[in-house]
Design a protein around this motif. Structure first.
Motif, PDB file in Angstrom:
ATOM      1  N   ILE A 276       0.839  -1.208   0.000  1.00 20.24           N
ATOM      2  CA  ILE A 276       0.000   0.000   0.000  1.00 20.24           C
ATOM      3  C   ILE A 276       0.866   1.247   0.000  1.00 20.24           C
ATOM      4  O   ILE A 276       0.630   2.209  -0.750  1.00 20.24           O
ATOM      5  N   GLN A 277       1.923   1.237   0.820  1.00 19.97           N
ATOM      6  CA  GLN A 277       2.799   2.403   0.909  1.00 19.97           C
ATOM      7  C   GLN A 277       3.599   2.609  -0.376  1.00 19.97           C
ATOM      8  O   GLN A 277       3.785   3.736  -0.830  1.00 19.97           O
ATOM      9  N   LEU A 278       4.074   1.502  -0.963  1.00 20.78           N
ATOM     10  CA  LEU A 278       4.854   1.618  -2.203  1.00 20.78           C
ATOM     11  C   LEU A 278       3.983   2.074  -3.361  1.00 20.78           C
ATOM     12  O   LEU A 278       4.448   2.809  -4.243  1.00 20.78           O
ATOM     13  N   ASN A 279       2.739   1.625  -3.367  1.00 23.86           N
ATOM     14  CA  ASN A 279       1.805   2.091  -4.397  1.00 23.86           C
ATOM     15  C   ASN A 279       1.629   3.600  -4.321  1.00 23.86           C
ATOM     16  O   ASN A 279       1.591   4.301  -5.332  1.00 23.86           O
ATOM     17  N   ARG A 280       1.509   4.117  -3.096  1.00 27.43           N
ATOM     18  CA  ARG A 280       1.347   5.556  -2.915  1.00 27.43           C
ATOM     19  C   ARG A 280       2.590   6.316  -3.354  1.00 27.43           C
ATOM     20  O   ARG A 280       2.505   7.468  -3.786  1.00 27.43           O
ATOM     21  N   SER A 281       3.760   5.653  -3.222  1.00 28.75           N
ATOM     22  CA  SER A 281       5.006   6.306  -3.613  1.00 28.75           C
ATOM     23  C   SER A 281       5.317   6.116  -5.089  1.00 28.75           C
ATOM     24  O   SER A 281       6.332   6.612  -5.579  1.00 28.75           O
ATOM     25  N   GLY A 282       4.462   5.349  -5.779  1.00 25.25           N
ATOM     26  CA  GLY A 282       4.659   5.138  -7.203  1.00 25.25           C
ATOM     27  C   GLY A 282       5.748   4.145  -7.544  1.00 25.25           C
ATOM     28  O   GLY A 282       6.286   4.162  -8.653  1.00 25.25           O
ATOM     29  N   VAL A 283       6.086   3.238  -6.600  1.00 23.39           N
ATOM     30  CA  VAL A 283       7.119   2.238  -6.857  1.00 23.39           C
ATOM     31  C   VAL A 283       6.502   1.077  -7.642  1.00 23.39           C
ATOM     32  O   VAL A 283       5.490   0.505  -7.239  1.00 23.39           O
ATOM     33  N   GLU A 284       7.134   0.697  -8.725  1.00 19.34           N
ATOM     34  CA  GLU A 284       6.599  -0.358  -9.583  1.00 19.34           C
ATOM     35  C   GLU A 284       6.798  -1.733  -8.937  1.00 19.34           C
ATOM     36  O   GLU A 284       7.825  -1.997  -8.318  1.00 19.34           O
ATOM     37  N   GLY A 285       5.790  -2.605  -9.080  1.00 15.34           N
ATOM     38  CA  GLY A 285       5.890  -3.980  -8.585  1.00 15.34           C
ATOM     39  C   GLY A 285       5.347  -4.182  -7.194  1.00 15.34           C
ATOM     40  O   GLY A 285       5.533  -5.259  -6.614  1.00 15.34           O
ATOM     41  N   ALA A 286       4.673  -3.173  -6.624  1.00 12.36           N
ATOM     42  CA  ALA A 286       4.174  -3.290  -5.256  1.00 12.36           C
ATOM     43  C   ALA A 286       3.133  -4.397  -5.134  1.00 12.36           C
ATOM     44  O   ALA A 286       3.164  -5.206  -4.202  1.00 12.36           O
ATOM     45  N   GLN A 287       2.176  -4.443  -6.073  1.00 12.63           N
ATOM     46  CA  GLN A 287       1.131  -5.457  -6.010  1.00 12.63           C
ATOM     47  C   GLN A 287       1.699  -6.852  -6.251  1.00 12.63           C
ATOM     48  O   GLN A 287       1.267  -7.832  -5.644  1.00 12.63           O
ATOM     49  N   THR A 288       2.705  -6.932  -7.121  1.00 11.99           N
ATOM     50  CA  THR A 288       3.354  -8.220  -7.370  1.00 11.99           C
ATOM     51  C   THR A 288       4.055  -8.724  -6.117  1.00 11.99           C
ATOM     52  O   THR A 288       4.103  -9.936  -5.865  1.00 11.99           O
ATOM     53  N   LEU A 289       4.601  -7.797  -5.320  1.00  9.43           N
ATOM     54  CA  LEU A 289       5.254  -8.166  -4.068  1.00  9.43           C
ATOM     55  C   LEU A 289       4.296  -8.935  -3.165  1.00  9.43           C
ATOM     56  O   LEU A 289       4.651  -9.972  -2.588  1.00  9.43           O
ATOM     57  N   VAL A 290       3.055  -8.447  -3.034  1.00 11.91           N
ATOM     58  CA  VAL A 290       2.078  -9.103  -2.168  1.00 11.91           C
ATOM     59  C   VAL A 290       1.689 -10.467  -2.716  1.00 11.91           C
ATOM     60  O   VAL A 290       1.641 -11.464  -1.985  1.00 11.91           O
ATOM     61  N   SER A 291       1.378 -10.529  -4.012  1.00  7.33           N
ATOM     62  CA  SER A 291       0.941 -11.803  -4.581  1.00  7.33           C
ATOM     63  C   SER A 291       2.037 -12.866  -4.489  1.00  7.33           C
ATOM     64  O   SER A 291       1.767 -14.029  -4.189  1.00  7.33           O
ATOM     65  N   LEU A 292       3.293 -12.468  -4.710  1.00  2.00           N
ATOM     66  CA  LEU A 292       4.392 -13.421  -4.594  1.00  2.00           C
ATOM     67  C   LEU A 292       4.569 -13.890  -3.152  1.00  2.00           C
ATOM     68  O   LEU A 292       4.791 -15.079  -2.894  1.00  2.00           O
ATOM     69  N   THR A 293       4.464 -12.945  -2.210  1.00  2.00           N
ATOM     70  CA  THR A 293       4.619 -13.309  -0.802  1.00  2.00           C
ATOM     71  C   THR A 293       3.509 -14.258  -0.368  1.00  2.00           C
ATOM     72  O   THR A 293       3.760 -15.266   0.313  1.00  2.00           O
ATOM     73  N   PHE A 294       2.266 -13.957  -0.742  1.00  2.00           N
ATOM     74  CA  PHE A 294       1.155 -14.822  -0.378  1.00  2.00           C
ATOM     75  C   PHE A 294       1.287 -16.192  -1.041  1.00  2.00           C
ATOM     76  O   PHE A 294       0.925 -17.215  -0.449  1.00  2.00           O
TER      77      PHE A 294
END
Length: 616
Positions: free
Chosen positions: A350-368
């Motif tokens: 959520i924080q990386l998305n707000r900062s515009g960092v690419e791959g934030a959503q992929t980080l969650v899906s990979l971790t899960f």
């Protein structure tokens, strides 16, 4: 559900409690069922959309929840435990964890799934196992004691250390540290979180040590301070709050003469509620496409984590140690990921998305995906693998005794003298100290608490004797451990003021009719002692009882294959030749009895002296 927020909130709590209960019943880590529940009501059946329901409140809610979870985890980290559990555990949580971070990061980056910075954060997240996922697997697998203790203490210690590493790495990812202008800002965040967390931890520890706060305010004050430190640190330096509460917990846990047991119990109960809600909410936010995109690359990454990262970590941590290769192989396979990885990754996304960092959503899906894969795969295969390699523990013969009163201590001492693994648990420090002085393993705390689920070492334990002076505790202990040991292996003692009509699941009733805890304690005070007698063809159980004029109270028997069988109302065994029987017997009452006792002792001493001695 989204149209009625109150109904949605109530249902989420209810579903979380149901998932926690089902995981306990199935002996599976709760995180697995919580994530599945969230995926079903979210992207699965599209019944719940967290962003639509919570709106702008989602991020603050998740942030505060994760802050409490990290504080609770860090509150369990004592530096003396890192040093006190062997070279292998120390290596696993240091150089072993570092190797896992690097291999997982290189895998995610090399496969093109994440940028290097986010991949490094992913590596830190998946280096954490944690007691909430490892302990249910250990209890169902039945590993050898050595391997089980290594995994157990690795999970306990790496939980807060891994979280701290992930939080520190996150600061460099969220703020482009490659830019020299931002590097100073990163160190400002690290300094603010460390100083504020350490200062708050010391101040609160000082208040506890000097008893400035009344006992009933300890838990509320701790929770209020955690939330205040988190928010204040974020105000001073953006995104430093998680670091501050983690440092605060570690600092508080390692202060001398500061008792945090009650705070830890409260935080663990609160963490169960928060994790139940958070994981359902966070899993419900994930789109199905997050798990189906690039599935070949994701499968390759899972292979790297399972078959390269973990085995390499074990190899580095166990090199030049006497640990057998079979145990190393099992350790290389069992490493489920848990609460810290899921909670922190979702918040960071959520924080990386707000900062515009690419791959934030992929980080969650990979971790899960790592969490579900490791928990599910290793839960199903760990026991067959342990049996195949011959490192599964044989039938557990140890005994867990609830209660530290004189009766419990006397029985525990007699079993300990027979070389049985005994754990005596009580909430009284003085009573557990007496047991420790007698060389008995102890657990200071409530055996039906969340803390016991995390910290109580039950490797090799297969029986429960509930000998507490509190009837409700005995009942709860039997209910709790009936699923752990089997309903036929949990026993409770009669109390003078307790009704007899108790369900079988609440424990088999110990000793013969009319024998209560109060009666046994009175007999011990009169000088009665526990005597262990070996039965033969000529001297059986009947003769042993007749020698005591029928006054002896049988306590337990030990079979020829060294299994303890407590005497109970519904006795299902028959002691025969080669067995040992422990009876509570009266002391010698006259000169003849005393002379007979002295003759027996002298004969035993003479037999001992006459035994041939082996050469040095």
């Amino acid at each position: 559900m989204n149209e009625n927020p109150a109904l949605a909130a109530a249902l989420i709590v209810l579903l979380g409690a149901a998932a926690q209960w089902l995981s306990w019943w199935m002996k599976l880590p709760a995180i697995l069922l919580l994530l599945i529940t969230g995926l079903l009501i979210g992207p699965g059946f599209q019944l719940f959309d967290p962003d639509a329901m919570f709106g702008d409140l989602l991020f603050p809610f998740v942030s505060l929840g994760v802050a409490v979870i990290l504080f609770e985890g860090s509150l369990t980290l004592k530096f003396e435990e890192i040093r006190g559990h062997g070279q292998i555990v120390t290596r696993l949580v240091t150089i072993g964890a570092l190797s896992t971070i690097l291999v997982a990061a290189l895998g995610a980056w090399g496969l093109g799934l994440l940028s290097w910075e986010v991949a490094l954060l992913f590596g830190a997240l998946v280096s954490v196992t944690g007691p909430t996922v490892i302990i249910p697997i250990l209890r169902s697998v039945g590993l050898s004691k050595n391997a089980a203790n290594i995994l157990r203490w690795e999970g306990i210690i790496i939980d807060p250390l891994g979280a701290l590493a992930a939080v520190v790495i996150f600061q460099f990812v969220a703020i482009d540290a490659a830019d020299p202008g931002n590097l100073l800002l990163v160190f400002e965040i690290l300094a603010a979180g460390t100083v504020l967390g350490a200062g708050a931890g010391y101040a609160f520890g000082w208040l506890l040590r000097r008893h400035v706060l009344p006992d009933y305010l300890h838990n509320v004050a701790a929770l209020a301070l955690v939330l205040a430190v988190f928010v204040a640190s974020n105000e001073i330096a953006h995104e430093s709050g998680l670091l501050a509460v983690t440092v605060m917990g570690i600092f508080l846990a390692n202060m001398r003469d500061v008792d945090v047991v009650d705070i830890l119990d409260f935080k663990e109960s609160l963490t169960v509620l928060l994790t139940s809600i958070l994981f359902i909410v966070l899993a419900a936010r994930l789109p199905i496409e997050a798990f189906t995109a690039n599935w070949t690359m994701v499968a390759a990454l899972m292979g790297i984590i399972l078959f390269i990262a973990r085995p390499l970590s074990i190899f580095i941590s166990t090199i030049w140690t006497p640990l057998p290769w079979r145990e190393r192989a099992v350790l290389s396979w069992i490493a489920p990921r848990g609460i810290v990885a899921a909670a922190v990754s979702a918040l960071f996304a959520i924080q990386l998305n707000r900062s515009g960092v690419e791959g934030a959503q992929t980080l969650v899906s990979l971790t899960f995906t790592v969490i579900v894969t490791t928990v599910l795969l290793q839960s199903l295969t760990a026991r067959p693998l342990a049996r195949l390699l011959g490192v599964a523990d044989p039938e557990p013969r140890g005994i867990l005794i609830v209660g530290g009163n004189p009766v419990a201590l006397a029985i525990a001492t007699s079993l300990h003298k027979l070389d049985f693994d005994v754990v005596l648990a009580d909430t009284s420090w003085d009573l557990t100290r007496k047991a420790r002085m007698a060389g008995i393993r102890t657990y200071f705390g409530n055996v039906v608490s969340d803390n016991a689920d995390r910290r109580l070492d039950l490797v090799g334990i297969g029986r429960l004797l509930a000998l507490s002076t509190r009837a409700p505790l005995n009942t709860l202990a039997c209910l709790r451990y009936a699923r752990e040991f089997g309903s036929g292996s949990v026993f409770r003692i009669r109390l003078a003021d307790q009704a007899e009509n108790v369900a079988a699941i609440e424990g088999r009733i110990l000793f013969k009719e009319g024998t209560t805890l109060e009666k046994l304690q009175a007999l011990l005070e009169q000088g009665w002692q526990i005597k262990v007698t070996k039965l033969t063809e000529e001297y059986g159980f009947k003769e042993a009882m007749e020698q005591q004029d029928g006054d002896a109270i049988p306590l337990y028997a030990v079979s020829r294959d060294r299994v303890v069988h407590p005497f109970a109302d519904d006795r299902t065994f028959k002691a025969g030749p080669g067995w040992q029987v422990a009876n509570l017997v009266k002391p010698p009452t006259d000169k003849t009895d005393q002379e007979s006792s002295a003759v027996e002792q002298a004969k035993a001493d003479l037999d001992k002296e006459m035994k041939p001695k082996l050469p040095d």
